[in-house]
Each structure stands twice: as structure tokens, then as C-alpha cells.
Design a protein around this motif. Sequence first.
Motif, PDB file in Angstrom:
ATOM      1  N   HIS A   1       0.840  -1.203   0.000  1.00  0.00           N
ATOM      2  CA  HIS A   1       0.000   0.000   0.000  1.00  0.00           C
ATOM      3  C   HIS A   1       0.871   1.248   0.000  1.00  0.00           C
ATOM      4  CE1 HIS A   1      -2.438   3.239   1.802  1.00  0.00           C
ATOM      5  NE2 HIS A   1      -3.505   2.599   1.329  1.00  0.00           N
ATOM      6  N   GLY A   2       1.887   1.286   0.854  1.00  0.00           N
ATOM      7  CA  GLY A   2       2.829   2.391   0.889  1.00  0.00           C
ATOM      8  C   GLY A   2       2.496   3.506   1.853  1.00  0.00           C
ATOM      9  N   ASP A   3       1.232   3.595   2.287  1.00  0.00           N
ATOM     10  CA  ASP A   3       0.838   4.647   3.232  1.00  0.00           C
ATOM     11  C   ASP A   3      -0.216   4.093   4.189  1.00  0.00           C
ATOM     12  OD1 ASP A   3       0.976   7.156   4.375  1.00  0.00           O
ATOM     13  OD2 ASP A   3      -0.220   8.166   2.841  1.00  0.00           O
ATOM     14  N   TYR A   4       0.045   2.892   4.689  1.00  0.00           N
ATOM     15  CA  TYR A   4      -0.901   2.119   5.495  1.00  0.00           C
ATOM     16  C   TYR A   4      -0.834   2.619   6.937  1.00  0.00           C
ATOM     17  CZ  TYR A   4      -3.486  -2.258   6.506  1.00  0.00           C
ATOM     18  OH  TYR A   4      -4.434  -3.196   6.848  1.00  0.00           O
ATOM     19  N   ARG A   5      -1.793   3.464   7.341  1.00  0.00           N
ATOM     20  CA  ARG A   5      -1.704   4.127   8.642  1.00  0.00           C
ATOM     21  C   ARG A   5      -3.051   4.715   9.033  1.00  0.00           C
ATOM     22  NH1 ARG A   5      -2.010   9.598   7.779  1.00  0.00           N
ATOM     23  NH2 ARG A   5      -1.397  10.376   5.737  1.00  0.00           N
ATOM     24  N   MET A   6      -3.121   5.106  10.321  1.00  0.00           N
ATOM     25  CA  MET A   6      -4.266   5.878  10.786  1.00  0.00           C
ATOM     26  C   MET A   6      -4.314   7.191  10.000  1.00  0.00           C
ATOM     27  SD  MET A   6      -6.840   5.906  12.851  1.00  0.00           S
ATOM     28  CE  MET A   6      -6.440   4.560  13.988  1.00  0.00           C
ATOM     29  N   GLY A   7      -5.482   7.540   9.512  1.00  0.00           N
ATOM     30  CA  GLY A   7      -5.628   8.686   8.630  1.00  0.00           C
ATOM     31  C   GLY A   7      -5.957   8.250   7.221  1.00  0.00           C
ATOM     32  N   ASN A   8      -5.588   7.015   6.878  1.00  0.00           N
ATOM     33  CA  ASN A   8      -5.918   6.452   5.578  1.00  0.00           C
ATOM     34  C   ASN A   8      -6.805   5.218   5.699  1.00  0.00           C
ATOM     35  OD1 ASN A   8      -4.529   8.376   4.114  1.00  0.00           O
ATOM     36  ND2 ASN A   8      -2.642   7.182   4.003  1.00  0.00           N
ATOM     37  N   ILE A   9      -7.488   5.109   6.832  1.00  0.00           N
ATOM     38  CA  ILE A   9      -8.453   4.025   6.996  1.00  0.00           C
ATOM     39  C   ILE A   9      -9.802   4.624   7.387  1.00  0.00           C
ATOM     40  CG2 ILE A   9      -6.688   2.355   7.660  1.00  0.00           C
ATOM     41  CD1 ILE A   9      -7.668   2.646  10.567  1.00  0.00           C
ATOM     42  N   MET A  10     -10.850   3.860   7.130  1.00  0.00           N
ATOM     43  CA  MET A  10     -12.205   4.251   7.524  1.00  0.00           C
ATOM     44  C   MET A  10     -12.711   3.231   8.533  1.00  0.00           C
ATOM     45  SD  MET A  10     -15.489   5.000   5.089  1.00  0.00           S
ATOM     46  CE  MET A  10     -14.863   6.608   4.593  1.00  0.00           C
ATOM     47  N   VAL A  11     -13.351   3.729   9.576  1.00  0.00           N
ATOM     48  CA  VAL A  11     -13.769   2.889  10.689  1.00  0.00           C
ATOM     49  C   VAL A  11     -15.261   3.085  10.956  1.00  0.00           C
ATOM     50  CG1 VAL A  11     -13.458   2.470  13.170  1.00  0.00           C
ATOM     51  CG2 VAL A  11     -11.468   2.938  11.721  1.00  0.00           C
ATOM     52  N   ASP A  12     -15.958   1.981  11.219  1.00  0.00           N
ATOM     53  CA  ASP A  12     -17.339   2.062  11.679  1.00  0.00           C
ATOM     54  C   ASP A  12     -17.443   1.369  13.033  1.00  0.00           C
ATOM     55  OD1 ASP A  12     -17.378  -0.681  11.171  1.00  0.00           O
ATOM     56  OD2 ASP A  12     -18.534  -0.496   9.311  1.00  0.00           O
ATOM     57  N   ALA A  13     -18.643   1.122  13.507  1.00  0.00           N
ATOM     58  CA  ALA A  13     -18.816   0.563  14.851  1.00  0.00           C
ATOM     59  C   ALA A  13     -18.204  -0.828  14.997  1.00  0.00           C
ATOM     60  CB  ALA A  13     -20.310   0.507  15.195  1.00  0.00           C
ATOM     61  N   LYS A  14     -18.034  -1.549  13.891  1.00  0.00           N
ATOM     62  CA  LYS A  14     -17.463  -2.894  13.948  1.00  0.00           C
ATOM     63  C   LYS A  14     -15.953  -2.923  13.760  1.00  0.00           C
ATOM     64  CE  LYS A  14     -21.702  -5.117  12.249  1.00  0.00           C
ATOM     65  NZ  LYS A  14     -22.287  -5.953  11.163  1.00  0.00           N
ATOM     66  N   GLY A  15     -15.384  -1.795  13.366  1.00  0.00           N
ATOM     67  CA  GLY A  15     -13.939  -1.752  13.152  1.00  0.00           C
ATOM     68  C   GLY A  15     -13.595  -1.257  11.767  1.00  0.00           C
ATOM     69  N   LEU A  16     -12.700  -1.965  11.080  1.00  0.00           N
ATOM     70  CA  LEU A  16     -12.187  -1.526   9.794  1.00  0.00           C
ATOM     71  C   LEU A  16     -13.263  -1.602   8.716  1.00  0.00           C
ATOM     72  CD1 LEU A  16      -9.661  -0.626   8.182  1.00  0.00           C
ATOM     73  CD2 LEU A  16      -9.194  -3.052   7.764  1.00  0.00           C
ATOM     74  N   ALA A  17     -13.630  -0.433   8.187  1.00  0.00           N
ATOM     75  CA  ALA A  17     -14.633  -0.381   7.123  1.00  0.00           C
ATOM     76  C   ALA A  17     -13.997  -0.193   5.755  1.00  0.00           C
ATOM     77  CB  ALA A  17     -15.618   0.760   7.382  1.00  0.00           C
ATOM     78  N   GLY A  18     -12.772   0.312   5.707  1.00  0.00           N
ATOM     79  CA  GLY A  18     -12.129   0.512   4.413  1.00  0.00           C
ATOM     80  C   GLY A  18     -10.708   1.009   4.546  1.00  0.00           C
TER      81      GLY A  18
END
Length: 337
Positions: free
Chosen positions: A208-225
Motif C-alpha cells: 500500500h505504501g501509506d498504510y496508517r491511521m488517517g488512511n483508513i475508515m472505521v465504523d462501529a465494527k472496526g475496519l470499514a475501508g
Amino acid sequence: MSSIELHELLARAFDRRGGAGHRVSDLVRLSAGASREAWSFRLHRPDGGSEPLILKRDPIDAEPLPEEDADNRFGADRATEAAIVDAAWRAGVPAPRLTFLAEPADSLGTGFVMQALEGETLPQKILRDPGLAAARAALPEQLGAALARLHLLPTDSAPKVRTFTLDDHLTAFRKVLDDYGQPQPGFEFGLRWLHRRRPPEEPLVFAHGDYRMGNIMVDAKGLAGVLDWEVGHFGDRYIDLSWPSVRAWRFGRDETPMAGVGQREAFFAAYEAAGGKPVDPEIAHYWEVLGTLRWGVMCMTIGQQFTSGRERSVEKAVIGRRVAETELDFLMMIDAA
């Protein structure tokens, strides 16, 4: 181009692919960056269904980058980024689903349309909202498993992306330090430290090259994207395994060094359980040191965009002032090692 014109062009682009009767509503510009645009909208299909989508494209009226920037630019073009997003989604990573790559007949410019995922992206909210406590607890394992699926993607079936090795990183750091215009003795010492302690080379993976907080989407269950795929490349898997633990991406939560939500060990264990090769903590630490230098030189180049007068952005000035902070983080990591 006005938003009214863009409404019509998007509807026509869908009509070309799926028959007449498509309609677009709720068109909103999400970013105003000089290098790319993102627009959210809702597509209404002739059968009565609808879905939220994102148009990501290069600005139609953007000026070409200076030659030296064009030569050194790391981010993929929009067609390659679309192929990266599609490959990640097909590999089972929670990436957006690609809808279509724009063609000249669409008059949309150079870009693509993809699924709009739903969830929270703001790190401060993800890390502090009481309603996301269960999501935070699940994230280290979910991020590890998603990353393993990405790294298991056969390189011969991956998009044709740039290769960026450890040597490429070290060479790029050397150039930034040489061109900065003022001494950075901590980074100079650290660059020699990295050269002396370089780990054995491994087969390259699709990273991915930039795999970090700020480049993820989270919902109530956890990782959404997982978002922002434009620096996807063939590289060492440890760039993705170490980057989320770099101090800048913990957003003040140093007690949970893995992205501010957990421990590195849980992340590594989930990666291995999902099929990733065993993780060597010492090599991961080396790449975390390298990642700290990477963030430092990023701060240097971003700050220079302000001091050179090319961009009068307060945000870029503030990031530039973080060079000294990152240099201290870097030296403390070397001392600990």
C-alpha cells in the motif's frame, strides 16, 4: 467546470455504460488539493435504486508540475491508482469497489469513479470517541489480516506499478537532505545508521505504501475501508508493517503504538494468522526507524513548498515546523535500539 455541468457529464457517463435514465444528486467537492480532486455524489439508476459514489480525478485546469517535481513524483497517475484500488478490492482487502475508469468520451478528465464507503476517517474521533471503543479494540487484528491479504496478491497479476526498494528510500532521503539548505545532523547520523544496519532483502510484495491511521475508515465494527492507494508499489512488506506504528500516526496515544489503537504484537500475529510470512520484530523496528526518517523528510519537503513561496498554505508551514520534533523522535529510537 461548474457543478451543474459535472452533474450532467456524470449522468451521461453512466447512460453510456448502462442505458438512459441515470441521474446524479448531492454532488459535493470533498477536497481542493492542487494535485487531484474528489467529488462525492449519489447515483440514481433507472430501476429506482441508488448508491453513493466518489469521482477522483486530476483537476481539468491544473498547471503542469515543474520538471523536477514531475521526475521525482512517487504517486501513481489516476489510471494506475484505479487499477490498484480494483486489485486490492479483488484481493479481499476492504478497499472501495471500482465503478469505471473515465474515458475521453466522458469529458470528465483523467480520473475514475469508485464506491463511497461509509464510516469515520478523522483520526482524533476514531481514537477518542467512546462509541468506537469496540472498533478500536478490533482494529489491530483487522488491519493485520487485511494487510496479509494484500501482500499475498501475486505480483504477476498485480497492476504495473513502480518498484521502490530500500535502496530507493535511502537514496531519496540523501537527496532531500542534500537539497534542504540547512544542516540536519540527527538525520545525517541516522541515515548512516540505517545504511550500516540494513536487513537482508526479501522478495518484493504489492504494498500500500501509506498504510496508517488517517488512511483508513472505521465504523462501529472496526475496519470499514482502506483508502488513499495512490502510492501503491512493489516494495518491501515491512514498509506496511512498520509505518502505522511511526509516532506521528499514533496521534498522541504512545501507550498503544500500533496506530494509536493497540500493540504491534497483536497486529503482527493477525498478519501471520491470515497467511503473511512471520514478522521479525527487529526488522520491523528498523523499518519503523526508517519510517520516522521518512516522515521527517516529508515534513522538510512540505515545509519548503511554503518557504519557497510556491504554496501559501499555513498547514504546510505548520508541518514544516515538525522537522525538529521528528528528528528528536528519530534519535530517541536509535538510542533505544
